[in-house]
Design an enzyme around this catalytic site. Structure first.
Site, PDB file in Angstrom:
ATOM      1  N   GLU A   1       5.802   4.414   7.718  1.00 37.95           N
ATOM      2  CA  GLU A   1       5.085   5.740   6.326  1.00 37.95           C
ATOM      3  C   GLU A   1       6.343   6.907   7.635  1.00 37.95           C
ATOM      4  O   GLU A   1       5.885   7.287   7.975  1.00 37.95           O
ATOM      5  CB  GLU A   1       3.286   5.874   7.377  1.00 37.95           C
ATOM      6  CG  GLU A   1       2.766   4.669   6.383  1.00 37.95           C
ATOM      7  CD  GLU A   1       1.802   5.196   6.328  1.00 37.95           C
ATOM      8  OE1 GLU A   1       1.519   5.841   6.996  1.00 37.95           O
ATOM      9  OE2 GLU A   1       0.294   4.508   6.093  1.00 37.95           O
TER      10      GLU A   1
ATOM     11  N   LYS B   1       4.184  -6.949   3.837  1.00 41.10           N
ATOM     12  CA  LYS B   1       3.393  -4.635   3.831  1.00 41.10           C
ATOM     13  C   LYS B   1       3.509  -5.155   4.973  1.00 41.10           C
ATOM     14  O   LYS B   1       2.840  -5.610   5.478  1.00 41.10           O
ATOM     15  CB  LYS B   1       2.571  -5.248   2.740  1.00 41.10           C
ATOM     16  CG  LYS B   1       1.307  -5.668   3.126  1.00 41.10           C
ATOM     17  CD  LYS B   1      -0.048  -4.851   3.409  1.00 41.10           C
ATOM     18  CE  LYS B   1       0.370  -3.401   3.175  1.00 41.10           C
ATOM     19  NZ  LYS B   1      -0.738  -2.603   4.512  1.00 41.10           N
TER      20      LYS B   1
ATOM     21  N   SER C   1      -6.519  10.681  -1.365  1.00 43.11           N
ATOM     22  CA  SER C   1      -6.456  11.166  -2.126  1.00 43.11           C
ATOM     23  C   SER C   1      -5.092  10.578  -3.101  1.00 43.11           C
ATOM     24  O   SER C   1      -4.894   9.751  -3.038  1.00 43.11           O
ATOM     25  CB  SER C   1      -6.451  12.451  -1.398  1.00 43.11           C
ATOM     26  OG  SER C   1      -6.637  12.600  -0.721  1.00 43.11           O
TER      27      SER C   1
ATOM     28  N   ASN D   1      -0.607  10.429   6.234  1.00 45.21           N
ATOM     29  CA  ASN D   1      -1.681  10.328   6.508  1.00 45.21           C
ATOM     30  C   ASN D   1      -2.952  11.461   6.431  1.00 45.21           C
ATOM     31  O   ASN D   1      -3.893  11.761   7.734  1.00 45.21           O
ATOM     32  CB  ASN D   1      -1.626   9.795   7.991  1.00 45.21           C
ATOM     33  CG  ASN D   1      -0.924   8.587   8.230  1.00 45.21           C
ATOM     34  OD1 ASN D   1      -1.938   7.703   7.849  1.00 45.21           O
ATOM     35  ND2 ASN D   1       0.539   8.096   8.229  1.00 45.21           N
TER      36      ASN D   1
ATOM     37  N   THR E   1      -1.797  -2.854  10.454  1.00 42.70           N
ATOM     38  CA  THR E   1      -2.224  -3.109   9.101  1.00 42.70           C
ATOM     39  C   THR E   1      -0.610  -4.094   8.795  1.00 42.70           C
ATOM     40  O   THR E   1       0.066  -3.221   8.066  1.00 42.70           O
ATOM     41  CB  THR E   1      -1.819  -1.798   7.852  1.00 42.70           C
ATOM     42  OG1 THR E   1      -3.194  -1.782   8.877  1.00 42.70           O
ATOM     43  CG2 THR E   1      -2.216  -2.339   6.764  1.00 42.70           C
TER      44      THR E   1
ATOM     45  N   THR F   1       0.796  -1.136   0.002  1.00 41.13           N
ATOM     46  CA  THR F   1       0.014   0.491  -0.276  1.00 41.13           C
ATOM     47  C   THR F   1       0.977   1.140   0.007  1.00 41.13           C
ATOM     48  O   THR F   1       1.620   1.596  -0.464  1.00 41.13           O
ATOM     49  CB  THR F   1      -1.323  -0.575   1.582  1.00 41.13           C
ATOM     50  OG1 THR F   1      -0.399  -0.160   2.614  1.00 41.13           O
ATOM     51  CG2 THR F   1      -2.589  -1.039   1.080  1.00 41.13           C
TER      52      THR F   1
END
Lengths: 402, 402
Positions: free
Chosen positions: A275, A178, A402, A397, A189, A152
């Site tokens: 992230e 992932k 978007s 985040n 996640t 992702t």
């Protein structure tokens, strides 16, 4: 010198273990990239899994858990990114089962031998037509495309292949995962898959997986949030031809060590690719009253936003490490704590040690930061991995959809 | 219509209650700004406090707790910013006591009537000479400078004055606090002071404070970290001339309500002024199995980095609210949860409701975001306050000491 089978453990270039096939393709869930794939064994494999602790368990996660728990057997796992099929109610449960059946039909195997994994946006229904059409186009190859199709916000695929000798036969373990956002203790996640051609019975594999996950995947944290979808699944198809592994097998310690190497490598890869992360952080706690408290303290430090932001800024503000330790309920010698950052002792007996601020600051420019803590309250240890908190994390985040 | 004393509660312009004096000055701990001050009552006041739960309790925090616990009396509190006197060992304990004594000597009162509060960098020894010289320069005024002298990364002073009628006498409650980073349930880096001229006995005041803090200060979170220094202290000097307040006093509910108004205002002020915050977030949970679970769920949502970042970005990704709910151990009707953001229902029966994405996005540009959740698992409620996660938070905490 005796050559033990443990010395046969090697990290090798990527390859799938004997009897595993995969494929991936673009089903139209993500823009322009592969978003659907599978992992297939030529024979039914022994299987084990661990699953998210989030109360809202996504439909595919619940289905895979239920499927594995039937007989600890899987022959295939079908997976998609771009849509988590989570918070999708009865429709979601139906769609996960339909995805499982579509893969089983295409492979001409029983649905009860197929796991399902999804990751992506929560709360939108799965576009089942696209998924079915995508599955219909999958073949049986030796490519590594599936390791990319599950990503992702990850910046790169995370894979490892480890080989070792069991009964003098070459055994291969290949894992991929992932991760990225929402990576926290207890299976955030994150999807992790390990394939091996070793022979090991399902219940045995389940015990080993649960134990090893606690020391690896459950010791990483990116942002303290846990997701609805995550799981680690292992498939062992026995094609290497070794005698089935049990604790009494003389090469069992070799397999355990190789297995832990695969999982800890993937866990660290996830932490370092959190992230927006610019640095991997490893916290080692010594002097813990017991192993659980050692792990708790390590995770609290690596999960503290203040510690994470200070590492991003290269500011060796050790007070924040102390404050994080103090937040836990672990036994601590309040006047006997030591803290080192990148090998430089900053705290001794809970007070500032004699260090050069510039020297520490210089080491904080490296891509890897190690924090060593001694609680002086026992003899146990704990390790955890995480990453720094960066502008980019906030950016990613603030506008994930978007 | 009967006029109750509760209807006499008013938020008024800032003033100190009768018999309270203050002053502040620049002792040289912070660059160019006031960094030392005190709060003095003309007579010994009944006093109560709540203190950080961090295992590393700073020396001034431990000293003030010990002092208040002697007889629940204080006549003065001396406070500084720029240095937390935390993780400073025996020297720190000595310095906190010396700071207490310096203030007592200057005021010609007993040291056991003086509280001490410090905030700032952890791990550096207090510059005692500067502190002593600063205390020597303090006078007894009615200025509000002390409310600024305690600030660290706060962007503005946080104060409130509430008046009410008790026994038909005007009672004033004036509170101020500092907050900003490390604001989390259980008293993070936060100093709060409430003065009142009401008459209320110390033990009674302690009970009321502890209960009210649980519903206010302990329900705010900025970054999930708790600091070593924090406390809320209340002084009630009885100068209003009311009969001493106890639960059987007919105007007791009025005082409780006014007191809660002061604390909840300050708590929200802290949440909205969290480091780098651009928005205040309020989460209201209904349908909770009990009040504790309601509070737990509200705090978990408001404390989630993913929720905080999405609010900063104005992205109404309700899946993150669901995921935060699912992380808790609270009772939840897994198929019956509702979520509204700024009054627009986004989730009904745990599924996407029929809403206009644009309409929600438009409301997310406001300075205040309200998330209403119904767990459908009971009749209790809980509220928590926090702020968004911004680039500026990372920036501030990447280089706090610079």
């Amino acid at each position: 010198m005796q050559i033990t089978s443990e010395s046969s453990i090697e990290v090798s270039t990527f390859e799938w273990p004997a009897g595993f096939y995969t494929d991936a393709g673009h089903a139209g869930l993500k823009k322009g990239a592969d978003d659907l794939g599978w992992l297939v064994s030529k024979v039914p494999a022994d299987a084990a899994g661990v699953y998210t602790t989030n109360q809202f368990q996504a439909a595919p996660t619940a289905l895979t858990k239920q499927t594995i728990n039937l007989a600890h057997k899987l022959q295939a796992i079908v997976m998609n990114s771009g849509n988590a099929n989570s918070c999708t109610g009865v429709q979601g449960t139906h769609d996960a089962a339909a995805m499982q059946k579509a893969a089983a039909d295409k492979l001409k195997i029983d649905s009860n031998l197929v796991g399902v994994a999804s990751t992506g946006v929560i709360g939108e229904q799965l576009p089942l037509d696209k998924i079915k059409k995508g599955i219909d186009g999958l073949g049986l190859t030796k490519s590594d495309d599936v390791t990319k199709a599950v990503l992702t916000t990850d910046t790169h695929a995370k894979t490892i292949t480890v080989t070792c000798l069991i009964d003098n036969k070459k055994v291969t373990l290949t894992g991929f995962c992932k991760g990225s956002g929402m990576i926290h203790p207890n299976m955030a996640t994150m999807l992790g898959f390990v394939t091996t051609d070793a022979a090991i019975e399902g219940n045995q594999l389940q015990g080993l997986l649960s134990e090893t996950v606690n020391q690896t995947f459950n010791q990483i944290t990116v942002d303290g949030d846990t997701s609805t979808n995550d799981m680690v699944v292992v498939m062992a198809n026995g094609q290497a031809g070794n005698d089935s592994l049990t604790p009494s097998h003389e090469d069992y310690p070799t397999f355990v060590k190789a297995f832990k190497l695969v999982l800890s490598h993937l866990a660290k890869e996830i932490a370092g690719d959190g992230e927006g992360a610019s640095k991997l952080v490893e916290v080692n706690v010594a002097g813990a009253y017991n192993a659980l408290e050692g792990q708790q303290v390590a995770k609290t430090i690596v999960g503290s936003n203040l510690v994470k932001a200070m590492i991003f800024g290269g500011d060796a503000n050790w007070g924040r490490v102390m404050q994080a330790i103090g937040q836990t309920t672990a036994h601590v010698d309040l006047n006997g704590v030591s803290v080192s950052i990148n090998g430089i002792q900053m705290v001794k007996n809970s007070l500032a040690a004699d260090y050069s601020e510039n020297e520490v600051a210089k080491t904080l420019t490296e891509k890897m930061v190690t924090i060593d803590v001694d609680l002086n309250a026992g003899t146990d240890t704990g390790t955890a991995w995480g990453c720094d908190l960066t502008y980019k994390y906030v950016q990613i985040n603030a506008s994930y959809r978007s």
